[in-house]
Design a protein around this motif. Sequence first.
Motif, PDB file in Angstrom:
ATOM      1  N   CYS A  25     -25.196  28.804  21.370  1.00 36.89           N
ATOM      2  CA  CYS A  25     -26.320  28.428  22.227  1.00 36.89           C
ATOM      3  C   CYS A  25     -27.544  28.050  21.392  1.00 36.89           C
ATOM      4  O   CYS A  25     -28.413  27.329  21.873  1.00 36.89           O
ATOM      5  CB  CYS A  25     -26.672  29.568  23.171  1.00 36.89           C
ATOM      6  N   CYS A  27     -28.763  37.371  27.815  1.00 33.02           N
ATOM      7  CA  CYS A  27     -28.537  35.975  28.224  1.00 33.02           C
ATOM      8  C   CYS A  27     -28.685  35.926  29.741  1.00 33.02           C
ATOM      9  O   CYS A  27     -27.894  36.556  30.452  1.00 33.02           O
ATOM     10  CB  CYS A  27     -27.137  35.580  27.798  1.00 33.02           C
ATOM     11  N   VAL A  28     -29.682  35.219  30.225  1.00 36.19           N
ATOM     12  CA  VAL A  28     -29.969  35.252  31.669  1.00 36.19           C
ATOM     13  C   VAL A  28     -28.799  34.720  32.506  1.00 36.19           C
ATOM     14  O   VAL A  28     -28.517  35.231  33.587  1.00 36.19           O
ATOM     15  CB  VAL A  28     -31.273  34.496  32.025  1.00 36.19           C
ATOM     16  N   VAL A  29     -28.113  33.710  31.997  1.00 37.47           N
ATOM     17  CA  VAL A  29     -27.029  33.089  32.769  1.00 37.47           C
ATOM     18  C   VAL A  29     -25.793  34.002  32.779  1.00 37.47           C
ATOM     19  O   VAL A  29     -25.252  34.343  33.828  1.00 37.47           O
ATOM     20  CB  VAL A  29     -26.673  31.702  32.174  1.00 37.47           C
ATOM     21  N   CYS A  77     -34.348  32.383  28.444  1.00 41.81           N
ATOM     22  CA  CYS A  77     -33.419  32.813  27.391  1.00 41.81           C
ATOM     23  C   CYS A  77     -34.189  33.495  26.256  1.00 41.81           C
ATOM     24  O   CYS A  77     -35.215  32.987  25.792  1.00 41.81           O
ATOM     25  CB  CYS A  77     -32.659  31.612  26.839  1.00 41.81           C
ATOM     26  N   LEU A 106     -33.320  33.693  23.233  1.00 41.94           N
ATOM     27  CA  LEU A 106     -33.140  33.037  21.930  1.00 41.94           C
ATOM     28  C   LEU A 106     -34.381  32.264  21.505  1.00 41.94           C
ATOM     29  O   LEU A 106     -34.676  32.119  20.311  1.00 41.94           O
ATOM     30  CB  LEU A 106     -31.936  32.092  21.959  1.00 41.94           C
ATOM     31  N   ASN A 115     -25.850  38.617  22.394  1.00 36.85           N
ATOM     32  CA  ASN A 115     -25.919  38.417  23.854  1.00 36.85           C
ATOM     33  C   ASN A 115     -24.600  38.835  24.500  1.00 36.85           C
ATOM     34  O   ASN A 115     -24.301  38.471  25.621  1.00 36.85           O
ATOM     35  CB  ASN A 115     -26.323  36.980  24.210  1.00 36.85           C
ATOM     36  N   PHE A 159     -33.238  25.591  25.534  1.00 33.77           N
ATOM     37  CA  PHE A 159     -32.573  26.813  25.980  1.00 33.77           C
ATOM     38  C   PHE A 159     -32.704  26.911  27.499  1.00 33.77           C
ATOM     39  O   PHE A 159     -33.594  26.297  28.096  1.00 33.77           O
ATOM     40  CB  PHE A 159     -33.234  28.057  25.357  1.00 33.77           C
ATOM     41  N   CYS A 160     -31.860  27.739  28.124  1.00 35.70           N
ATOM     42  CA  CYS A 160     -32.039  27.997  29.549  1.00 35.70           C
ATOM     43  C   CYS A 160     -33.398  28.669  29.743  1.00 35.70           C
ATOM     44  O   CYS A 160     -33.870  29.385  28.854  1.00 35.70           O
ATOM     45  CB  CYS A 160     -30.970  28.944  30.069  1.00 35.70           C
ATOM     46  N   MET A 219     -21.385  32.768  24.817  1.00 35.87           N
ATOM     47  CA  MET A 219     -22.114  32.220  25.954  1.00 35.87           C
ATOM     48  C   MET A 219     -22.012  30.698  26.014  1.00 35.87           C
ATOM     49  O   MET A 219     -21.866  30.123  27.084  1.00 35.87           O
ATOM     50  CB  MET A 219     -23.575  32.666  25.890  1.00 35.87           C
TER      51      MET A 219
HETATM   52  S1  SF4 Z   1     -26.364  30.499  28.245  1.00 28.23           S
HETATM   53 FE1  SF4 Z   1     -27.515  32.397  27.846  1.00 28.23          FE
HETATM   54  S2  SF4 Z   1     -27.747  32.561  25.604  1.00 28.23           S
HETATM   55 FE2  SF4 Z   1     -27.156  30.446  26.118  1.00 28.23          FE
HETATM   56  S3  SF4 Z   1     -29.103  29.308  26.255  1.00 28.23           S
HETATM   57 FE3  SF4 Z   1     -28.574  29.971  28.349  1.00 28.23          FE
HETATM   58  S4  SF4 Z   1     -29.568  31.993  28.629  1.00 28.23           S
HETATM   59 FE4  SF4 Z   1     -29.564  31.508  26.419  1.00 28.23          FE
END
Ligand code: SF4
Length: 311
Positions: free
Chosen positions: A56, A223-225, A31, A33, A136, A27-28, A140
């Motif tokens: 994701c 979702c951080v991104v 995140c 998740l 989220n 994951f990012c 995403m």
């Molecule tokens: S894009 Fe957002 S929801 Fe998807 S893994 Fe990255 S932080 Fe998590």
Amino acid sequence: MAEQRKRQPKVCDYYQNEDQFSPGVAFCSGCTLELNLRFISRVLGKDIIFVGTPSCSAPVLHGQNVAAWHRHAYYACTMTGVASSASGLTRYYQQAGIDATVVCHTGDGCAQDVGFQTLSGAAERNEKMIYITYDNEGYMNTGIQQSSATPYGASTSTTPVGRAARGGKPTSSKNMPLVMAMHDIPYVATATLSHLEDYARKLVKAKEWAKEGFAYLHVFCPCVVGWKIPTDSSIQVCRDAVKTNYFPLWEMEEGTCRITHPVKEPRPVSELTATVGKFKHMNDEGLAVLQGQVDQRFKVLQALCGASGSQ
Ligand code: SF4
Ligand SMILES: Cc1ncc(C[n+]2csc(CCOP(=O)(O)OP(=O)(O)O)c2C)c(N)n1
């Protein structure tokens, strides 16, 4: 001897097993998740079967391209058919006399849009399973497109902010947990990762109810991104969403609705939006619209709780 006070259960009291996920997952950074999946697994125990979709969470649940993996049984499904495939699995385990809980884990895009038809059908048939939507607020994995969970004003790749009066999403989100509550299923609840005791209690209840019928959990998972927030702030964003009533914590059990974490003096929604990049462009007028929607939804929730005799 002083009377001993009854100890409130702590989060770790709910854990059924060791972490079933490998230490590194794809994951990012930051995140929600990751915590969501590890937490569900630890509280629900080893005998769960995850059903997931392209999203994701797929790189971790499917183990795509990476060594990161988990020890749960897993069924990789299409976005359209997740709840119907899960119905088949559930019925198989029942017929075979195997004590197992089928747990769908999908994003809001799958639950609320692409896979809604089969989700609604499975709920209407009262299939004995748990469905967890991690919300989220958008698609995403494919590039931060709007979904029906994207709130009013939010900037996404398909509701961009720019010239020609484009100011983010022009319409409000679908109130999905209430939509599911209107299916007359035995258990519906909202949860988030800043309030883990509350979430754990709801997971335990969902597992119990899934022996009788359909249990639905709607989990707020920033979702951080896509939300343009710092990697260390996602849990604070969850907390702010609860404090502002943007994401109230409640449950409906056999038609009785209850707010599980009442907020005495809710903060204005602008305290949440100020810290989240996708809302930063919003002016006072836009914020008033969003606040109005938050207030209206909360009134409906209070009315439901009042009508069913619980607050
Ligand atoms: S894009 Fe957002 S929801 Fe998807 S893994 Fe990255 S932080 Fe998590
Ligand atoms: C029927 C169908 N439509 C579109 C896609 C392409 N697709 C793959 S992942 C994804 C995003 C899923 O969004 P969501 O369910 O909200 O999960 P998230 O990516 O936010 O984790 C989409 C649209 C697909 N796999 N199947």
